[in-house]
Design a protein around this motif. Structure first.
Motif, PDB file in Angstrom:
ATOM      1  N   GLY A 202       0.811  -1.203   0.000  1.00 31.64           N
ATOM      2  CA  GLY A 202       0.000   0.000   0.000  1.00 31.64           C
ATOM      3  C   GLY A 202       0.843   1.250   0.000  1.00 31.64           C
ATOM      4  N   PHE A 203       0.172   2.373  -0.084  1.00 30.20           N
ATOM      5  CA  PHE A 203       0.807   3.688  -0.105  1.00 30.20           C
ATOM      6  C   PHE A 203      -0.136   4.647   0.606  1.00 30.20           C
ATOM      7  CE2 PHE A 203       1.263   7.811  -2.418  1.00 30.20           C
ATOM      8  CZ  PHE A 203       2.568   8.089  -2.059  1.00 30.20           C
ATOM      9  N   VAL A 204       0.417   5.516   1.429  1.00 31.35           N
ATOM     10  CA  VAL A 204      -0.413   6.481   2.159  1.00 31.35           C
ATOM     11  C   VAL A 204       0.135   7.883   1.968  1.00 31.35           C
ATOM     12  CG1 VAL A 204       0.871   6.193   4.333  1.00 31.35           C
ATOM     13  CG2 VAL A 204      -1.468   7.031   4.389  1.00 31.35           C
ATOM     14  N   ILE A 205      -0.773   8.819   1.804  1.00 29.62           N
ATOM     15  CA  ILE A 205      -0.423  10.236   1.805  1.00 29.62           C
ATOM     16  C   ILE A 205      -1.591  10.990   2.436  1.00 29.62           C
ATOM     17  CG2 ILE A 205      -1.161  10.528  -0.585  1.00 29.62           C
ATOM     18  CD1 ILE A 205       0.996  12.804  -0.679  1.00 29.62           C
ATOM     19  N   HIS A 206      -1.266  11.757   3.431  1.00 28.73           N
ATOM     20  CA  HIS A 206      -2.253  12.537   4.176  1.00 28.73           C
ATOM     21  C   HIS A 206      -3.371  11.632   4.679  1.00 28.73           C
ATOM     22  CE1 HIS A 206      -0.293  16.362   3.425  1.00 28.73           C
ATOM     23  NE2 HIS A 206      -0.082  15.939   2.192  1.00 28.73           N
ATOM     24  N   TYR A 207      -4.570  11.791   4.193  1.00 27.65           N
ATOM     25  CA  TYR A 207      -5.736  11.060   4.686  1.00 27.65           C
ATOM     26  C   TYR A 207      -6.109   9.867   3.809  1.00 27.65           C
ATOM     27  CZ  TYR A 207      -6.336  15.468   7.168  1.00 27.65           C
ATOM     28  OH  TYR A 207      -6.123  16.565   7.949  1.00 27.65           O
ATOM     29  N   ILE A 208      -5.354   9.628   2.749  1.00 28.92           N
ATOM     30  CA  ILE A 208      -5.743   8.631   1.760  1.00 28.92           C
ATOM     31  C   ILE A 208      -4.740   7.483   1.694  1.00 28.92           C
ATOM     32  CG2 ILE A 208      -6.226   8.224  -0.687  1.00 28.92           C
ATOM     33  CD1 ILE A 208      -7.190  11.118  -0.824  1.00 28.92           C
TER      34      ILE A 208
ATOM     35  N   ASP B 163      -3.386  -7.279  -9.557  1.00 26.81           N
ATOM     36  CA  ASP B 163      -2.297  -7.880 -10.325  1.00 26.81           C
ATOM     37  C   ASP B 163      -2.405  -7.625 -11.826  1.00 26.81           C
ATOM     38  OD1 ASP B 163      -1.303  -8.906  -7.924  1.00 26.81           O
ATOM     39  OD2 ASP B 163      -2.518 -10.707  -8.107  1.00 26.81           O
ATOM     40  N   ASP B 164      -3.597  -7.285 -12.301  1.00 24.12           N
ATOM     41  CA  ASP B 164      -3.757  -7.014 -13.732  1.00 24.12           C
ATOM     42  C   ASP B 164      -3.323  -5.601 -14.114  1.00 24.12           C
ATOM     43  OD1 ASP B 164      -4.705  -9.561 -14.162  1.00 24.12           O
ATOM     44  OD2 ASP B 164      -6.817  -8.977 -14.033  1.00 24.12           O
ATOM     45  N   ALA B 165      -3.206  -4.707 -13.140  1.00 29.42           N
ATOM     46  CA  ALA B 165      -2.779  -3.335 -13.418  1.00 29.42           C
ATOM     47  C   ALA B 165      -1.261  -3.309 -13.607  1.00 29.42           C
ATOM     48  CB  ALA B 165      -3.165  -2.418 -12.266  1.00 29.42           C
ATOM     49  N   SER B 166      -0.826  -2.508 -14.547  1.00 28.66           N
ATOM     50  CA  SER B 166       0.619  -2.419 -14.759  1.00 28.66           C
ATOM     51  C   SER B 166       1.266  -1.663 -13.591  1.00 28.66           C
ATOM     52  CB  SER B 166       0.941  -1.716 -16.082  1.00 28.66           C
ATOM     53  OG  SER B 166       0.771  -0.321 -15.964  1.00 28.66           O
ATOM     54  N   LYS B 167       2.469  -2.051 -13.257  1.00 27.71           N
ATOM     55  CA  LYS B 167       3.211  -1.386 -12.181  1.00 27.71           C
ATOM     56  C   LYS B 167       3.450   0.076 -12.540  1.00 27.71           C
ATOM     57  CE  LYS B 167       3.384  -5.176  -9.872  1.00 27.71           C
ATOM     58  NZ  LYS B 167       2.367  -5.411  -8.885  1.00 27.71           N
ATOM     59  N   GLU B 168       3.630   0.340 -13.815  1.00 25.19           N
ATOM     60  CA  GLU B 168       3.835   1.721 -14.264  1.00 25.19           C
ATOM     61  C   GLU B 168       2.592   2.574 -13.999  1.00 25.19           C
ATOM     62  OE1 GLU B 168       5.719   3.768 -18.170  1.00 25.19           O
ATOM     63  OE2 GLU B 168       4.123   2.305 -18.541  1.00 25.19           O
ATOM     64  N   HIS B 169       1.410   2.049 -14.277  1.00 28.29           N
ATOM     65  CA  HIS B 169       0.175   2.797 -14.027  1.00 28.29           C
ATOM     66  C   HIS B 169      -0.065   2.984 -12.535  1.00 28.29           C
ATOM     67  CE1 HIS B 169      -1.613   1.859 -18.244  1.00 28.29           C
ATOM     68  NE2 HIS B 169      -0.768   2.876 -18.255  1.00 28.29           N
ATOM     69  N   GLN B 170       0.310   1.988 -11.739  1.00 25.38           N
ATOM     70  CA  GLN B 170       0.185   2.145 -10.291  1.00 25.38           C
ATOM     71  C   GLN B 170       1.129   3.238  -9.792  1.00 25.38           C
ATOM     72  OE1 GLN B 170       0.757  -1.992  -9.194  1.00 25.38           O
ATOM     73  NE2 GLN B 170      -1.420  -2.183  -8.716  1.00 25.38           N
ATOM     74  N   ARG B 171       2.322   3.284 -10.331  1.00 27.00           N
ATOM     75  CA  ARG B 171       3.274   4.334  -9.951  1.00 27.00           C
ATOM     76  C   ARG B 171       2.737   5.709 -10.337  1.00 27.00           C
ATOM     77  NH1 ARG B 171       8.779   4.968  -8.270  1.00 27.00           N
ATOM     78  NH2 ARG B 171       9.119   7.191  -8.409  1.00 27.00           N
ATOM     79  N   TRP B 172       2.194   5.823 -11.537  1.00 23.49           N
ATOM     80  CA  TRP B 172       1.620   7.103 -11.973  1.00 23.49           C
ATOM     81  C   TRP B 172       0.474   7.528 -11.056  1.00 23.49           C
ATOM     82  CZ3 TRP B 172       1.106   5.770 -17.869  1.00 23.49           C
ATOM     83  CH2 TRP B 172       2.389   5.762 -18.442  1.00 23.49           C
TER      84      TRP B 172
ATOM     85  N   MET C  75       0.138   6.814  -7.878  1.00 28.17           N
ATOM     86  CA  MET C  75       0.745   7.315  -6.636  1.00 28.17           C
ATOM     87  C   MET C  75       1.268   8.734  -6.838  1.00 28.17           C
ATOM     88  SD  MET C  75       2.833   4.148  -4.926  1.00 28.17           S
ATOM     89  CE  MET C  75       3.571   3.509  -6.422  1.00 28.17           C
ATOM     90  N   GLU C  76       1.925   8.972  -7.953  1.00 28.89           N
ATOM     91  CA  GLU C  76       2.484  10.297  -8.227  1.00 28.89           C
ATOM     92  C   GLU C  76       1.377  11.349  -8.371  1.00 28.89           C
ATOM     93  OE1 GLU C  76       4.970   9.629 -11.641  1.00 28.89           O
ATOM     94  OE2 GLU C  76       6.553   8.713 -10.422  1.00 28.89           O
ATOM     95  N   ARG C  77       0.286  10.991  -9.033  1.00 29.85           N
ATOM     96  CA  ARG C  77      -0.835  11.934  -9.167  1.00 29.85           C
ATOM     97  C   ARG C  77      -1.438  12.248  -7.803  1.00 29.85           C
ATOM     98  NH1 ARG C  77      -2.018   8.653 -13.531  1.00 29.85           N
ATOM     99  NH2 ARG C  77      -3.724   7.654 -12.421  1.00 29.85           N
ATOM    100  N   LEU C  78      -1.630  11.216  -6.990  1.00 35.08           N
ATOM    101  CA  LEU C  78      -2.187  11.440  -5.658  1.00 35.08           C
ATOM    102  C   LEU C  78      -1.258  12.315  -4.824  1.00 35.08           C
ATOM    103  CD1 LEU C  78      -4.400  10.879  -3.591  1.00 35.08           C
ATOM    104  CD2 LEU C  78      -3.160   8.807  -2.946  1.00 35.08           C
ATOM    105  N   ALA C  79       0.019  12.021  -4.847  1.00 31.84           N
ATOM    106  CA  ALA C  79       0.983  12.818  -4.084  1.00 31.84           C
ATOM    107  C   ALA C  79       1.024  14.261  -4.593  1.00 31.84           C
ATOM    108  CB  ALA C  79       2.370  12.189  -4.159  1.00 31.84           C
ATOM    109  N   GLY C  80       0.857  14.450  -5.893  1.00 31.77           N
ATOM    110  CA  GLY C  80       0.890  15.789  -6.472  1.00 31.77           C
ATOM    111  C   GLY C  80      -0.317  16.634  -6.116  1.00 31.77           C
ATOM    112  N   THR C  81      -1.375  16.005  -5.624  1.00 27.31           N
ATOM    113  CA  THR C  81      -2.580  16.737  -5.244  1.00 27.31           C
ATOM    114  C   THR C  81      -2.260  17.789  -4.192  1.00 27.31           C
ATOM    115  OG1 THR C  81      -3.965  14.842  -5.751  1.00 27.31           O
ATOM    116  CG2 THR C  81      -4.897  16.490  -4.268  1.00 27.31           C
ATOM    117  N   TRP C  82      -1.407  17.455  -3.240  1.00 27.95           N
ATOM    118  CA  TRP C  82      -1.078  18.382  -2.166  1.00 27.95           C
ATOM    119  C   TRP C  82       0.159  19.208  -2.478  1.00 27.95           C
ATOM    120  CZ3 TRP C  82      -3.429  13.750  -1.102  1.00 27.95           C
ATOM    121  CH2 TRP C  82      -4.630  13.845  -0.400  1.00 27.95           C
ATOM    122  N   GLN C  83       0.946  18.805  -3.415  1.00 33.36           N
ATOM    123  CA  GLN C  83       2.153  19.506  -3.852  1.00 33.36           C
ATOM    124  C   GLN C  83       3.142  19.761  -2.720  1.00 33.36           C
ATOM    125  OE1 GLN C  83       1.126  22.886  -6.246  1.00 33.36           O
ATOM    126  NE2 GLN C  83      -0.267  21.704  -7.465  1.00 33.36           N
ATOM    127  N   ASP C  84       3.055  18.964  -1.666  1.00 29.93           N
ATOM    128  CA  ASP C  84       4.026  19.088  -0.580  1.00 29.93           C
ATOM    129  C   ASP C  84       4.635  17.744  -0.209  1.00 29.93           C
ATOM    130  OD1 ASP C  84       1.889  17.865   0.700  1.00 29.93           O
ATOM    131  OD2 ASP C  84       1.872  19.230   2.411  1.00 29.93           O
TER     132      ASP C  84
END
Length: 72
Positions: A30-36, A44-53, A55-64
């Protein structure tokens, strides 16, 4: 708590950061940022690259976000 699913992860939003961190600590994948929390179990059917993207989009929501991303 609120939750929704995508191909990449289950997203869970908690009332506090501590609740999110506690829940994330109980996950094997899993991955956590702030409240999410992103739970990757059973995605397992999702590509690791899409999962990484996702995470990056979620982290970018707060920009901190200054942490690292788990290896996918």
């Amino acid at each position: 708590m609120e939750a929704f699913d995508t191909d990449e992860a289950a997203y869970l939003r908690f009332a506090t950061r501590d609740q999110a961190a506690d829940y994330a600590a109980s996950l094997e994948d899993g991955f956590v940022i702030h409240y999410i929390v992103m739970d990757f179990a059973g995605r397992d059917d999702a590509s690791k690259e899409h999962q990484r993207w996702a995470m990056e989009r979620l982290a970018g929501t707060w920009q901190d976000y200054e942490g690292t991303f788990p290896g996918r």
